[in-house]
Enzyme design. Sequence first.
Site, PDB file in Angstrom:
ATOM      1  N   GLU A 100      -6.393   9.462   8.654  1.00  0.00           N
ATOM      2  CA  GLU A 100      -5.026   9.423   9.204  1.00  0.00           C
ATOM      3  C   GLU A 100      -4.948  10.170  10.538  1.00  0.00           C
ATOM      4  O   GLU A 100      -4.168   9.828  11.404  1.00  0.00           O
ATOM      5  CB  GLU A 100      -4.023  10.010   8.216  1.00  0.00           C
ATOM      6  CG  GLU A 100      -4.010   9.263   6.901  1.00  0.00           C
ATOM      7  CD  GLU A 100      -2.694   8.608   6.569  1.00  0.00           C
ATOM      8  OE1 GLU A 100      -1.681   8.984   7.141  1.00  0.00           O
ATOM      9  OE2 GLU A 100      -2.711   7.695   5.715  1.00  0.00           O
ATOM     10  N   CYS A 118     -11.009   2.989  -1.677  1.00  0.00           N
ATOM     11  CA  CYS A 118      -9.784   3.534  -1.092  1.00  0.00           C
ATOM     12  C   CYS A 118      -9.523   2.775   0.205  1.00  0.00           C
ATOM     13  O   CYS A 118     -10.469   2.498   0.956  1.00  0.00           O
ATOM     14  CB  CYS A 118      -9.970   5.034  -0.813  1.00  0.00           C
ATOM     15  SG  CYS A 118      -8.585   5.758   0.092  1.00  0.00           S
ATOM     16  N   ASP A 174       0.859  -1.194   0.000  1.00  0.00           N
ATOM     17  CA  ASP A 174       0.000   0.000   0.000  1.00  0.00           C
ATOM     18  C   ASP A 174       0.888   1.235   0.000  1.00  0.00           C
ATOM     19  O   ASP A 174       2.076   1.175   0.343  1.00  0.00           O
ATOM     20  CB  ASP A 174      -0.921   0.011   1.222  1.00  0.00           C
ATOM     21  CG  ASP A 174      -1.875   1.210   1.178  1.00  0.00           C
ATOM     22  OD1 ASP A 174      -2.464   1.456   0.115  1.00  0.00           O
ATOM     23  OD2 ASP A 174      -2.002   1.922   2.189  1.00  0.00           O
ATOM     24  N   SER A 175       0.277   2.362  -0.323  1.00  0.00           N
ATOM     25  CA  SER A 175       1.014   3.629  -0.274  1.00  0.00           C
ATOM     26  C   SER A 175       1.366   3.999   1.160  1.00  0.00           C
ATOM     27  O   SER A 175       2.242   4.821   1.376  1.00  0.00           O
ATOM     28  CB  SER A 175       0.165   4.727  -0.910  1.00  0.00           C
ATOM     29  OG  SER A 175      -1.096   4.782  -0.269  1.00  0.00           O
ATOM     30  N   HIS A 228      -8.463   3.602   2.983  1.00  0.00           N
ATOM     31  CA  HIS A 228      -8.792   4.244   4.257  1.00  0.00           C
ATOM     32  C   HIS A 228     -10.282   4.219   4.596  1.00  0.00           C
ATOM     33  O   HIS A 228     -10.659   4.375   5.748  1.00  0.00           O
ATOM     34  CB  HIS A 228      -8.346   5.712   4.223  1.00  0.00           C
ATOM     35  CG  HIS A 228      -6.868   5.902   4.274  1.00  0.00           C
ATOM     36  ND1 HIS A 228      -6.013   5.326   3.368  1.00  0.00           N
ATOM     37  CD2 HIS A 228      -6.099   6.599   5.142  1.00  0.00           C
ATOM     38  CE1 HIS A 228      -4.775   5.670   3.660  1.00  0.00           C
ATOM     39  NE2 HIS A 228      -4.790   6.440   4.729  1.00  0.00           N
TER      40      HIS A 228
HETATM   41  N1  DGL Z   1      -3.967   3.807  -0.507  1.00  0.00           N
HETATM   42  C1  DGL Z   1      -4.637   4.834  -1.273  1.00  0.00           C
HETATM   43  C2  DGL Z   1      -5.797   4.205  -2.043  1.00  0.00           C
HETATM   44  O1  DGL Z   1      -6.341   3.185  -1.684  1.00  0.00           O
HETATM   45  C3  DGL Z   1      -5.138   5.964  -0.387  1.00  0.00           C
HETATM   46  C4  DGL Z   1      -4.037   6.825   0.178  1.00  0.00           C
HETATM   47  C5  DGL Z   1      -3.201   7.516  -0.868  1.00  0.00           C
HETATM   48  O2  DGL Z   1      -3.678   8.466  -1.510  1.00  0.00           O
HETATM   49  O3  DGL Z   1      -2.055   7.090  -1.044  1.00  0.00           O
HETATM   50  O4  DGL Z   1      -6.167   4.731  -3.062  1.00  0.00           O
END
Ligand code: DGL
Length: 250
Positions: free
Chosen positions: A150, A180, A7-8, A182
């Site tokens: 966050e 997403c 993940d990011s 989150h």
């Molecule tokens: N992990 C990203 C997503 O699911 C959300 C957070 C980001 O913008 O990096 O799109």
Amino acid sequence: MKIGVFDSGIGGLTVVKSLLEHKLFEEIIYYGDTARVPYGVKDRNTIIRYGLEAVEFFKNFDIDLLIVACNTVSAYALDEMRAQAPFNIVGVVEPGILAAKNALKDSNSTILVLGTKATIGSGAYETLLHAHGYGNVEAKATGLFVPIVEEGLLEGEVLKSAMHHYFAKCETPDAVILGCTHFPLIAEAISGYFGHQALLIHSGEAIVEYLESYYGVKENCEKTLLKFFASENPDSLKAVASTWLNLSAD
Ligand code: DGL
């Protein structure tokens, strides 16, 4: 089976939570690119480059499968990543669509897709939903929810105003795709906003269903070995993981 989850940042832990609840894997290696999050505001080339770098990272671990928990990376970079990876790669967009399809038998159902600016800008969800016959799709970039989650503001006035900002003009849809990582953390609030009338589709649950159907993965691991890596502040990622995933100290 030993898998990687990419993940990011920390958000992909929502996917790990579902994988753990369903006891699917012996070992999960999680990598969050916390130094460069958010990806959702970056452009296609950058997202692909970061995705390819994640493939290089996971080449060190002899994994059988990589789950790309990040919707933004799933929307842009899977083809390029698969071309460079010696392991299978599964993203979250297709599982989300299939979960929607399983849940919504009527193709006239109204579907609201939420995601980052990049995910919604890619049109990935809309294109696939249309290909599966769903015409009543509204896709909304709701990026403010990312920093709100966050910050741990999972209820209260800030979240309420953001929901009002994004949803004031939306009719209650039949389903909301939480596109997403989150958003599962504010699923309850989103559901409440729509009077608990909309079905919510969560990437973590969708991917479990997908892995069981298409990869023959079954619930059979009593214990999962977890390893966490981050490109910045790994201790902070581990602290969030232990809270979100209720991990004991051992
Ligand atoms: N992990 C990203 C997503 O699911 C959300 C957070 C980001 O913008 O990096 O799109």
